[in-house]
Design a protein around this motif. Sequence first.
Motif, short mmCIF file in Angstrom:
data_model
loop_
_atom_site.label_atom_id
_atom_site.label_comp_id
_atom_site.label_asym_id
_atom_site.label_seq_id
_atom_site.Cartn_x
_atom_site.Cartn_y
_atom_site.Cartn_z
N ALA A 247 31.85 6.31 82.37
CA ALA A 247 32.13 7.64 81.83
C ALA A 247 31.57 7.74 80.43
N ALA A 248 31.20 8.97 80.04
CA ALA A 248 30.63 9.17 78.71
C ALA A 248 30.79 10.62 78.31
N PRO A 249 30.89 10.90 77.00
CA PRO A 249 30.88 12.29 76.54
C PRO A 249 29.56 12.95 76.94
N ALA A 250 29.64 14.24 77.26
CA ALA A 250 28.44 14.98 77.66
C ALA A 250 28.39 16.31 76.93
N ARG B 203 22.89 3.98 95.94
CA ARG B 203 23.14 5.41 95.81
C ARG B 203 23.92 5.63 94.52
N ASN B 204 23.30 6.25 93.55
CA ASN B 204 23.94 6.47 92.25
C ASN B 204 24.12 7.97 92.02
N TRP B 205 25.32 8.35 91.55
CA TRP B 205 25.63 9.76 91.31
C TRP B 205 26.15 9.94 89.89
N ASP B 206 25.76 11.04 89.26
CA ASP B 206 26.28 11.43 87.94
C ASP B 206 26.86 12.83 88.05
N LEU B 207 28.12 12.97 87.64
CA LEU B 207 28.81 14.25 87.68
C LEU B 207 29.21 14.67 86.28
N ALA C 210 24.18 12.92 77.85
CA ALA C 210 25.42 12.15 78.02
C ALA C 210 25.13 10.70 77.63
N LEU C 211 25.88 10.19 76.66
CA LEU C 211 25.68 8.81 76.24
C LEU C 211 27.00 8.21 75.77
N ALA C 212 27.26 6.98 76.23
CA ALA C 212 28.46 6.26 75.82
C ALA C 212 28.25 5.61 74.46
N ASN C 213 27.05 5.11 74.21
CA ASN C 213 26.65 4.53 72.93
C ASN C 213 25.13 4.49 72.92
N VAL D 280 32.51 15.81 79.96
CA VAL D 280 32.44 14.39 80.27
C VAL D 280 31.51 14.17 81.46
N LEU D 281 30.82 13.04 81.45
CA LEU D 281 30.02 12.61 82.60
C LEU D 281 30.72 11.46 83.28
N LEU D 282 30.80 11.52 84.61
CA LEU D 282 31.36 10.45 85.43
C LEU D 282 30.24 9.89 86.30
#
Length: 232
Positions: free
Chosen positions: A180-183, A138-142, A209-212, A168-170
């Motif tokens: 976490a990543a900027p969104a 179970r994967n969640w993105d907020l 949303a991407l961390a890199n 931000v995305l969590l």
Amino acid sequence: MYFYSVFFLKCRKAMKKALAILLLLSVIALPSAFCQNEKTSLDNRNSVRIGWGDMIYESAVFRPSLNGAWTNPDILPADYIHDETFDFGYTGHLFAEYQYRLTKVTSIGLQADLEGIFWKEGAFDRYHNLASPTEKIRNWDLDLLLTARFTYFERPWVRIYSGLGFGVLLAFDNQGGFGAAPAFNLNWIGMEVGKGPWGGTLEVGSLNALANKLTIYQAFSRILSFSVYYKW
């Protein structure tokens, strides 16, 4: 290469569908809107809305792995084991937003967007029988965003706008994983239809949303979204 073909084909179909719906709404709503002479009112500065958006990017990236049902399984070693991911499910983007109208053109607000991606993992033998217990993931993105909206056309029954959001995305799952990543969200064009406190919106945009460059959570996600609003 196959992934990119599928992804961009889905994006192109979604864009065509979204633009067709917006055009249809424009044809229906704009003639009556132009006949109105009422001035824009700032009496109802507050608004809340809840909505749903597509998950084209996520459904193109998070897909079942290659099926290990071989044509001639007897030629494989007796202890052959193949790991697979399967039975994928997607919630769509579920979002809520509060906005405060500063001027006739500009509004600012806060938005929360939640999506879920679910699948199963298991090991299969050479005859494609489960050889291990199935594990449910179970994967969640907020996404938590500060938003701004710019309304450049307004009549009593219809408003057309664009906007953006940064935050931000969590990301978290039931295996204890967290990231976490900027969104940022680009709302290319939106249409709000309704007179009075209640109404609805249709938007064409992209949530990202991407961390890199190697860790991409969302890219051109939520292309098409719908919502219902209440103003006071």
